[in-house]
Design a protein around this motif. Structure first.
Motif, PDB file in Angstrom:
ATOM      1  N   PRO A 181      -7.672  48.164  17.974  1.00 37.27           N
ATOM      2  CA  PRO A 181      -8.569  49.005  17.185  1.00 37.27           C
ATOM      3  C   PRO A 181      -9.909  48.363  16.875  1.00 37.27           C
ATOM      4  N   LEU A 182      -9.916  47.070  16.558  1.00 39.64           N
ATOM      5  CA  LEU A 182     -11.165  46.417  16.175  1.00 39.64           C
ATOM      6  C   LEU A 182     -12.036  46.103  17.388  1.00 39.64           C
ATOM      7  N   VAL A 183     -11.489  45.398  18.371  1.00 37.26           N
ATOM      8  CA  VAL A 183     -12.286  44.933  19.511  1.00 37.26           C
ATOM      9  C   VAL A 183     -12.651  46.086  20.444  1.00 37.26           C
ATOM     10  N   THR A 184     -11.660  46.875  20.839  1.00 32.38           N
ATOM     11  CA  THR A 184     -11.929  47.983  21.754  1.00 32.38           C
ATOM     12  C   THR A 184     -12.889  48.997  21.138  1.00 32.38           C
ATOM     13  N   SER A 185     -12.627  49.365  19.873  1.00 34.17           N
ATOM     14  CA  SER A 185     -13.471  50.364  19.215  1.00 34.17           C
ATOM     15  C   SER A 185     -14.908  49.892  19.083  1.00 34.17           C
ATOM     16  N   THR A 186     -15.093  48.639  18.696  1.00 33.82           N
ATOM     17  CA  THR A 186     -16.446  48.123  18.507  1.00 33.82           C
ATOM     18  C   THR A 186     -17.211  48.095  19.824  1.00 33.82           C
ATOM     19  N   LEU A 187     -16.573  47.628  20.890  1.00 36.53           N
ATOM     20  CA  LEU A 187     -17.251  47.541  22.180  1.00 36.53           C
ATOM     21  C   LEU A 187     -17.600  48.922  22.731  1.00 36.53           C
ATOM     22  N   ILE A 188     -16.676  49.869  22.594  1.00 36.49           N
ATOM     23  CA  ILE A 188     -16.949  51.217  23.089  1.00 36.49           C
ATOM     24  C   ILE A 188     -18.017  51.908  22.255  1.00 36.49           C
ATOM     25  N   SER A 189     -18.010  51.660  20.934  1.00 31.48           N
ATOM     26  CA  SER A 189     -19.014  52.283  20.066  1.00 31.48           C
ATOM     27  C   SER A 189     -20.425  51.799  20.391  1.00 31.48           C
ATOM     28  N   LYS A 190     -20.534  50.655  21.074  1.00 26.85           N
ATOM     29  CA  LYS A 190     -21.845  50.130  21.484  1.00 26.85           C
ATOM     30  C   LYS A 190     -22.298  50.721  22.816  1.00 26.85           C
ATOM     31  N   GLY A 191     -21.508  51.646  23.354  1.00 25.36           N
ATOM     32  CA  GLY A 191     -21.908  52.311  24.587  1.00 25.36           C
ATOM     33  C   GLY A 191     -21.357  51.691  25.850  1.00 25.36           C
ATOM     34  N   ARG A 192     -20.448  50.719  25.708  1.00 28.83           N
ATOM     35  CA  ARG A 192     -19.844  50.102  26.889  1.00 28.83           C
ATOM     36  C   ARG A 192     -18.916  51.084  27.594  1.00 28.83           C
ATOM     37  N   THR A 193     -18.777  50.940  28.906  1.00 25.21           N
ATOM     38  CA  THR A 193     -17.919  51.824  29.687  1.00 25.21           C
ATOM     39  C   THR A 193     -16.459  51.630  29.273  1.00 25.21           C
ATOM     40  N   PRO A 194     -15.779  52.692  28.798  1.00 22.06           N
ATOM     41  CA  PRO A 194     -14.402  52.554  28.309  1.00 22.06           C
ATOM     42  C   PRO A 194     -13.451  51.923  29.311  1.00 22.06           C
ATOM     43  N   ARG A 195     -13.594  52.272  30.596  1.00 19.44           N
ATOM     44  CA  ARG A 195     -12.680  51.748  31.606  1.00 19.44           C
ATOM     45  C   ARG A 195     -12.682  50.221  31.619  1.00 19.44           C
ATOM     46  N   PHE A 196     -13.862  49.607  31.625  1.00 13.39           N
ATOM     47  CA  PHE A 196     -13.955  48.146  31.704  1.00 13.39           C
ATOM     48  C   PHE A 196     -13.654  47.485  30.360  1.00 13.39           C
ATOM     49  N   VAL A 197     -13.994  48.158  29.274  1.00 14.46           N
ATOM     50  CA  VAL A 197     -13.656  47.622  27.957  1.00 14.46           C
ATOM     51  C   VAL A 197     -12.144  47.564  27.795  1.00 14.46           C
ATOM     52  N   ILE A 198     -11.478  48.666  28.099  1.00  7.97           N
ATOM     53  CA  ILE A 198     -10.022  48.744  27.944  1.00  7.97           C
ATOM     54  C   ILE A 198      -9.325  47.746  28.868  1.00  7.97           C
ATOM     55  N   GLY A 199      -9.767  47.665  30.107  1.00  2.00           N
ATOM     56  CA  GLY A 199      -9.162  46.731  31.053  1.00  2.00           C
ATOM     57  C   GLY A 199      -9.346  45.288  30.641  1.00  2.00           C
ATOM     58  N   THR A 200     -10.560  44.926  30.213  1.00  3.43           N
ATOM     59  CA  THR A 200     -10.851  43.549  29.815  1.00  3.43           C
ATOM     60  C   THR A 200     -10.116  43.168  28.538  1.00  3.43           C
ATOM     61  N   VAL A 201     -10.136  44.072  27.560  1.00  2.00           N
ATOM     62  CA  VAL A 201      -9.446  43.807  26.288  1.00  2.00           C
ATOM     63  C   VAL A 201      -7.942  43.700  26.509  1.00  2.00           C
ATOM     64  N   SER A 202      -7.393  44.520  27.411  1.00  4.11           N
ATOM     65  CA  SER A 202      -5.950  44.464  27.701  1.00  4.11           C
ATOM     66  C   SER A 202      -5.563  43.145  28.357  1.00  4.11           C
ATOM     67  N   LEU A 203      -6.399  42.659  29.282  1.00  5.20           N
ATOM     68  CA  LEU A 203      -6.112  41.367  29.921  1.00  5.20           C
ATOM     69  C   LEU A 203      -6.214  40.232  28.909  1.00  5.20           C
ATOM     70  N   THR A 204      -7.247  40.255  28.085  1.00  7.75           N
ATOM     71  CA  THR A 204      -7.408  39.216  27.058  1.00  7.75           C
ATOM     72  C   THR A 204      -6.265  39.262  26.060  1.00  7.75           C
ATOM     73  N   GLU A 205      -5.752  40.462  25.811  1.00  7.76           N
ATOM     74  CA  GLU A 205      -4.679  40.626  24.832  1.00  7.76           C
ATOM     75  C   GLU A 205      -3.439  39.812  25.193  1.00  7.76           C
ATOM     76  N   PHE A 206      -3.191  39.643  26.487  1.00 10.26           N
ATOM     77  CA  PHE A 206      -2.030  38.847  26.880  1.00 10.26           C
ATOM     78  C   PHE A 206      -2.130  37.433  26.328  1.00 10.26           C
ATOM     79  N   PHE A 207      -3.280  36.798  26.481  1.00 12.52           N
ATOM     80  CA  PHE A 207      -3.463  35.425  26.027  1.00 12.52           C
ATOM     81  C   PHE A 207      -3.490  35.344  24.494  1.00 12.52           C
TER      82      PHE A 207
END
Length: 278
Positions: A181-207
């Motif tokens: 909710p915090l990282v994904t929402s903030t990045l998307i609210s700045k106009g970032r492409t949802p596909r790459f935000v979601i994919g990147t945040v999901s990969l980082t989430e593992f670590f």
């Protein structure tokens, strides 16, 4: 045919089926609820970049588990499901490597710090973090919905993305949720492409989840293995499907889905917090 004949000469079909049914009946029905919970939670989280903790916690609370067991079980299971999700997003080309490097280290440090503080300070203090986070994410959700219906959302540089990841990792461990909710929402609210935000945040989430889960394991140990197994299996099955959905859905549809999910989750948390005073 010869191998099959040899096998069924020693293990008749009827006897084998009876053994299979007997083993199936020994499985606790709770396992199947956890399997469904893990599948649904990862399907939403992998496609929208958030929701695993909210959905899993809601279902596990209905089973009567105590909050400490719920937190440990979810983080342990999420370590596997987020790994499958992150790998799937990477395969489908949904990851921004530069953003990944920016989020990785601060997110892991925040997660370890949050898990350690939760152990030493107790979960009671973590409850006060959720209302502030819920108000913030609800405002972000509204902003995302507004941006979804605009003709074009200009992409802006996200300042202090490392601090954002650190805060998300900390709140995810200490407050029981917050990375998506915090990282994904903030990045998307700045106009970032949802596909790459979601994919990147999901990969980082593992670590991030790995750091949190290992900390909880060292300090608290692992319990409720059947619950964890159900969440893991369901999440791993759903991960490739969710990653494929993230790559195929339209940007506006994804933004509407993320915004609605954030608002609903935030309102739910605020209502629950308000109800504790009555």
């Amino acid at each position: 045919m010869l191998i099959g004949h040899a096998i069924f000469s020693y293990f008749p079909i009827i006897k084998g089926w009876e053994l299979l049914v007997a083993q199936f009946n020994r499985i606790d029905p709770e396992f199947f609820w956890m399997l469904a919970a893990g599948f649904l939670a990862q399907l939403v989280d992998g496609a929208l970049g958030m929701g695993y903790g909210v959905i899993s916690t809601t279902i596990l609370l209905s089973t009567g588990l105590n909050p400490a067991a719920i937190s440990g079980s979810i983080h342990t299971a999420e370590m596997f499901s987020s790994g499958a999700s992150g790998f799937s997003h990477y395969r489908f080309g949904n990851v921004n490597k530069k953003l990944f490097r920016t989020l990785l280290i601060p997110g892991v440090i925040g997660a370890i710090t949050g898990a350690a503080l939760l152990f030493y300070l107790g979960e009671k203090n973590a409850g006060w973090v959720r209302p502030a986070l819920s108000v913030y994410t609800m405002l972000l959700g509204i902003r995302i919905l507004v941006n979804a219906f605009r003709k074009k959302t200009a992409s802006r540089k996200v300042k202090n993305a490392g601090w954002l990841a650190g805060a998300g990792g900390f709140l995810d461990s200490f407050g029981g949720g917050g990375w998506g909710p915090l990282v994904t929402s903030t990045l998307i609210s700045k106009g970032r492409t949802p596909r790459f935000v979601i994919g990147t945040v999901s990969l980082t989430e593992f670590f991030v989840t790995l750091g949190s889960a290992l900390t909880f394991f060292i300090l608290l140990g692992v319990s409720h293995i059947e619950t964890i197994a159900g969440l893991i299996i369901g999440g791993v099955i759903a991960a490739p499907l969710a990653a494929r959905m993230a790559g195929k859905l339209k940007t506006r549809s994804m933004m509407i889905g993320v915004g609605a999910l954030v608002i609903i989750s935030s309102l739910r948390a605020l209502v629950k917090f308000a109800a504790s005073f009555f």
